[in-house]
Motif scaffolding. Sequence first.
Motif, PDB file in Angstrom:
ATOM      1  N   ASP A  92       0.822  -1.213   0.000  1.00  0.00           N
ATOM      2  CA  ASP A  92       0.000   0.000   0.000  1.00  0.00           C
ATOM      3  C   ASP A  92       0.858   1.265   0.000  1.00  0.00           C
ATOM      4  OD1 ASP A  92      -2.299  -1.534  -0.023  1.00  0.00           O
ATOM      5  OD2 ASP A  92      -2.730  -1.264   2.124  1.00  0.00           O
ATOM      6  N   ASN A  95       2.503   1.773  -3.392  1.00  0.00           N
ATOM      7  CA  ASN A  95       1.472   2.250  -4.320  1.00  0.00           C
ATOM      8  C   ASN A  95       1.095   3.698  -4.039  1.00  0.00           C
ATOM      9  OD1 ASN A  95       1.191   0.022  -6.004  1.00  0.00           O
ATOM     10  ND2 ASN A  95      -0.172  -1.001  -4.564  1.00  0.00           N
ATOM     11  N   ARG A  96       1.076   4.091  -2.781  1.00  0.00           N
ATOM     12  CA  ARG A  96       0.788   5.487  -2.427  1.00  0.00           C
ATOM     13  C   ARG A  96       1.880   6.399  -3.008  1.00  0.00           C
ATOM     14  NH1 ARG A  96      -0.347   4.740   2.537  1.00  0.00           N
ATOM     15  NH2 ARG A  96      -2.562   4.685   2.201  1.00  0.00           N
ATOM     16  N   LEU A  98       3.649   5.768  -5.618  1.00  0.00           N
ATOM     17  CA  LEU A  98       3.478   5.753  -7.072  1.00  0.00           C
ATOM     18  C   LEU A  98       2.391   6.716  -7.547  1.00  0.00           C
ATOM     19  CD1 LEU A  98       3.665   1.954  -7.941  1.00  0.00           C
ATOM     20  CD2 LEU A  98       5.046   3.749  -8.966  1.00  0.00           C
ATOM     21  N   THR A  99       1.350   6.861  -6.760  1.00  0.00           N
ATOM     22  CA  THR A  99       0.181   7.623  -7.214  1.00  0.00           C
ATOM     23  C   THR A  99       0.029   8.990  -6.559  1.00  0.00           C
ATOM     24  OG1 THR A  99      -1.224   6.535  -5.545  1.00  0.00           O
ATOM     25  CG2 THR A  99      -1.089   5.511  -7.737  1.00  0.00           C
ATOM     26  N   LYS A 100       0.919   9.362  -5.669  1.00  0.00           N
ATOM     27  CA  LYS A 100       0.770  10.624  -4.927  1.00  0.00           C
ATOM     28  C   LYS A 100       0.992  11.849  -5.805  1.00  0.00           C
ATOM     29  CE  LYS A 100       1.761  12.489  -0.439  1.00  0.00           C
ATOM     30  NZ  LYS A 100       2.372  12.254   0.848  1.00  0.00           N
ATOM     31  N   PRO A 102       1.468  13.553  -9.943  1.00  0.00           N
ATOM     32  CA  PRO A 102       1.165  13.292 -11.352  1.00  0.00           C
ATOM     33  C   PRO A 102       2.345  12.602 -12.029  1.00  0.00           C
ATOM     34  CG  PRO A 102       0.883  15.626 -10.806  1.00  0.00           C
ATOM     35  CD  PRO A 102       1.474  14.964  -9.613  1.00  0.00           C
ATOM     36  N   SER A 103       2.038  11.622 -12.857  1.00  0.00           N
ATOM     37  CA  SER A 103       3.117  10.890 -13.518  1.00  0.00           C
ATOM     38  C   SER A 103       3.406  11.405 -14.916  1.00  0.00           C
ATOM     39  CB  SER A 103       2.782   9.406 -13.574  1.00  0.00           C
ATOM     40  OG  SER A 103       1.575   9.221 -14.283  1.00  0.00           O
ATOM     41  N   GLU A 128       8.274  13.931  -2.794  1.00  0.00           N
ATOM     42  CA  GLU A 128       7.214  13.058  -3.303  1.00  0.00           C
ATOM     43  C   GLU A 128       7.513  12.626  -4.740  1.00  0.00           C
ATOM     44  OE1 GLU A 128       6.475  15.884  -1.652  1.00  0.00           O
ATOM     45  OE2 GLU A 128       5.126  15.326  -0.027  1.00  0.00           O
ATOM     46  N   HIS A 129       8.026  13.548  -5.542  1.00  0.00           N
ATOM     47  CA  HIS A 129       8.364  13.189  -6.926  1.00  0.00           C
ATOM     48  C   HIS A 129       9.541  12.211  -6.964  1.00  0.00           C
ATOM     49  CE1 HIS A 129       5.807  15.404  -9.742  1.00  0.00           C
ATOM     50  NE2 HIS A 129       5.607  16.188  -8.704  1.00  0.00           N
ATOM     51  N   ALA A 132       8.207   8.878  -5.983  1.00  0.00           N
ATOM     52  CA  ALA A 132       7.410   8.286  -7.068  1.00  0.00           C
ATOM     53  C   ALA A 132       8.326   7.661  -8.117  1.00  0.00           C
ATOM     54  CB  ALA A 132       6.510   9.335  -7.697  1.00  0.00           C
ATOM     55  N   GLU A 136       8.387   3.746  -8.944  1.00  0.00           N
ATOM     56  CA  GLU A 136       8.191   3.297 -10.330  1.00  0.00           C
ATOM     57  C   GLU A 136       9.328   2.365 -10.747  1.00  0.00           C
ATOM     58  OE1 GLU A 136       6.783   2.428 -13.880  1.00  0.00           O
ATOM     59  OE2 GLU A 136       5.655   3.700 -12.506  1.00  0.00           O
TER      60      GLU A 136
END
Length: 196
Positions: A92, A95-96, A98-100, A102-103, A128-129, A132, A136
Motif C-alpha cells: 500500500d 502504491n501510495r 506511485l500515485t501521490k 502526477p506521472s 514526493e516526486h 514516485a 516506479e
Amino acid sequence: MSRIPLPPAPGADQYVSLALVNSVVALPGGQRADELGSPEDATRWLIDHGLVPEQTALLAYCQNQLTGLRGHLRSLFATHVQGEAPPRRSLDEVNRALTKVPSASVLRHHPEGGLRREPEHPLTRLVEHAMAQVAEDAAALLTGTDAPQLARCAAPPCDRFLLRTHARRHWCSTRCGDRVRAARAYARKQDRPTPS
C-alpha cells in the motif's frame, strides 16, 4: 550508525530502487551503515542519484518519508526473494508513493532546444516526486525481466540486495565475498589437526 562508504551492489547503477534499498546495511560487529542517516545525507543521496536539483535541502520530515519508503521497499524485495506474498502495508505504501504525484511529464519550450517533455515538480513536492520515481523503478524491477535475478547478499550479517549477473554471484560486493572466503579459510584451518 556507522558512516562507512558502501560499495555499490550489482544492479544498483541500473535500478535506483535497488540503490535506495541498499542505502542501509548491517555490518559485522553489530554496526549499521546508513547513507540516509541525516537530512543532509538524504539530500546528498537524492542529488547524487539525479532525483532532486543540486540546491535542494531536505528537512527531517522529508528524510523520514524517504527512509519509510526504503523500509517498505526492503520488505517487498525480501518477500520477493523468499517467494512469499508481500506485506499489505508495504504494498500500500509503495502504491501510495506511485500515485501521490502526477506521472505525466508536461510539455515545455526551451529557447535553445525547442520543445521537451519534463516532469513537473514544485519545490514543495520534490521528495514526493523523487519517491514516485523510486517506486516506479522498484515496480519495474519487481515485475520485469530482471526480477528472477534479484537476490539477497549471502554474507552474514549483510542484508543488502543485488542482481545476480551469473549463477555463482552470491555477494553484494568484493568486501562481502572476501569476508566469507576468509571465514571459510579460517574454519578449515581450525579443523586441521595440529602437527605433533
